[in-house]
Enzyme design. Structure first.
Site, PDB file in Angstrom:
ATOM      1  N   TYR A  83     -23.553 -25.150 -26.246  1.00 15.44           N
ATOM      2  CA  TYR A  83     -24.727 -25.427 -27.335  1.00 15.44           C
ATOM      3  C   TYR A  83     -25.480 -26.507 -26.769  1.00 15.44           C
ATOM      4  CZ  TYR A  83     -21.699 -22.942 -30.675  1.00 15.44           C
ATOM      5  OH  TYR A  83     -20.871 -22.006 -31.134  1.00 15.44           O
ATOM      6  N   ASN A 106     -28.155 -15.475 -35.529  1.00 17.32           N
ATOM      7  CA  ASN A 106     -28.501 -14.275 -34.503  1.00 17.32           C
ATOM      8  C   ASN A 106     -28.240 -12.949 -35.189  1.00 17.32           C
ATOM      9  OD1 ASN A 106     -28.556 -12.458 -32.272  1.00 17.32           O
ATOM     10  ND2 ASN A 106     -26.658 -13.155 -31.537  1.00 17.32           N
ATOM     11  N   CYS A 114     -24.115 -14.190 -28.538  1.00 15.48           N
ATOM     12  CA  CYS A 114     -23.742 -15.628 -29.056  1.00 15.48           C
ATOM     13  C   CYS A 114     -22.277 -15.975 -29.062  1.00 15.48           C
ATOM     14  CB  CYS A 114     -24.496 -15.734 -30.540  1.00 15.48           C
ATOM     15  SG  CYS A 114     -23.889 -14.453 -31.791  1.00 15.48           S
ATOM     16  N   HIS A 115     -21.683 -15.013 -28.775  1.00 13.59           N
ATOM     17  CA  HIS A 115     -20.143 -15.361 -28.602  1.00 13.59           C
ATOM     18  C   HIS A 115     -19.832 -16.241 -27.316  1.00 13.59           C
ATOM     19  CE1 HIS A 115     -20.639 -11.343 -26.620  1.00 13.59           C
ATOM     20  NE2 HIS A 115     -19.616 -11.549 -25.971  1.00 13.59           N
ATOM     21  N   GLU A 141     -14.275  -9.710 -21.992  1.00 11.04           N
ATOM     22  CA  GLU A 141     -15.274  -9.943 -20.890  1.00 11.04           C
ATOM     23  C   GLU A 141     -14.329 -10.583 -19.640  1.00 11.04           C
ATOM     24  OE1 GLU A 141     -18.658 -11.723 -21.980  1.00 11.04           O
ATOM     25  OE2 GLU A 141     -19.177 -10.277 -23.560  1.00 11.04           O
TER      26      GLU A 141
END
Length: 151
Positions: A83, A106, A114-115, A141
């Site tokens: 952040y 979002n 945003c994750h 991912e």
């Protein structure tokens, strides 16, 4: 709203013509769709897609929130950013909490990833869909990125 089944629970997909305008966690049962975004989300969860090419429209939000969402959209697959780093990139290093609030607002999570935004020291904090979903998305991912790097 259309519903897509996923490993993180049913996702509501809100579209306006060709553009995605919303993704909602924990969607109630509803009609499915063959919209290209549904196919891309299914491929993403199957580990077959690392980016989204469907058009999306980030509606609403303040100027700052839209700037945060634009930064988030640029985070590469399998990577994370804090952040604070986003706040610094936007010219306000003290705005990490405001970045977190913008992430929570979002309207198109997963597609606008945003994750991939984490706390200082890569700490797992905050996510509108819950930390379990955030962890699952990041683990998916990471596994796909490793598999692709090793093949």
């Amino acid at each position: 709203m259309f519903v897509i089944e996923s490993p993180i629970g049913p996702l509501g997909l809100v579209v306006d013509g060709p553009a995605v305008v919303g993704v909602r966690f924990a969607a109630r049962p509803g009609p499915s769709t063959d919209h290209p975004a549904a196919g891309q989300l299914r491929a993403y969860f199957a580990g077959e897609r690392t980016d989204f090419t469907v058009p999306f429209d980030l509606r609403g939000g303040s100027e700052f929130e839209r700037a945060v969402w634009a930064e988030i959209a640029r985070i590469p697959y399998g990577e994370m950013i804090t952040y604070g780093a986003i706040a610094t990139a936007l010219g306000d290093p003290g705005a990490a909490r405001a970045v977190g609030t913008a992430c929570n607002r979002n309207p198109i999570p997963v597609i606008v990833p945003c994750h991939r935004v984490v706390g200082a020291g890569n700490k797992m904090v905050g996510f509108g869909g819950g930390l379990d979903r955030k962890r699952q998305l990041l683990e998916l991912e990471a596994a796909v990125a490793l598999q692709r790097a090793w093949s």
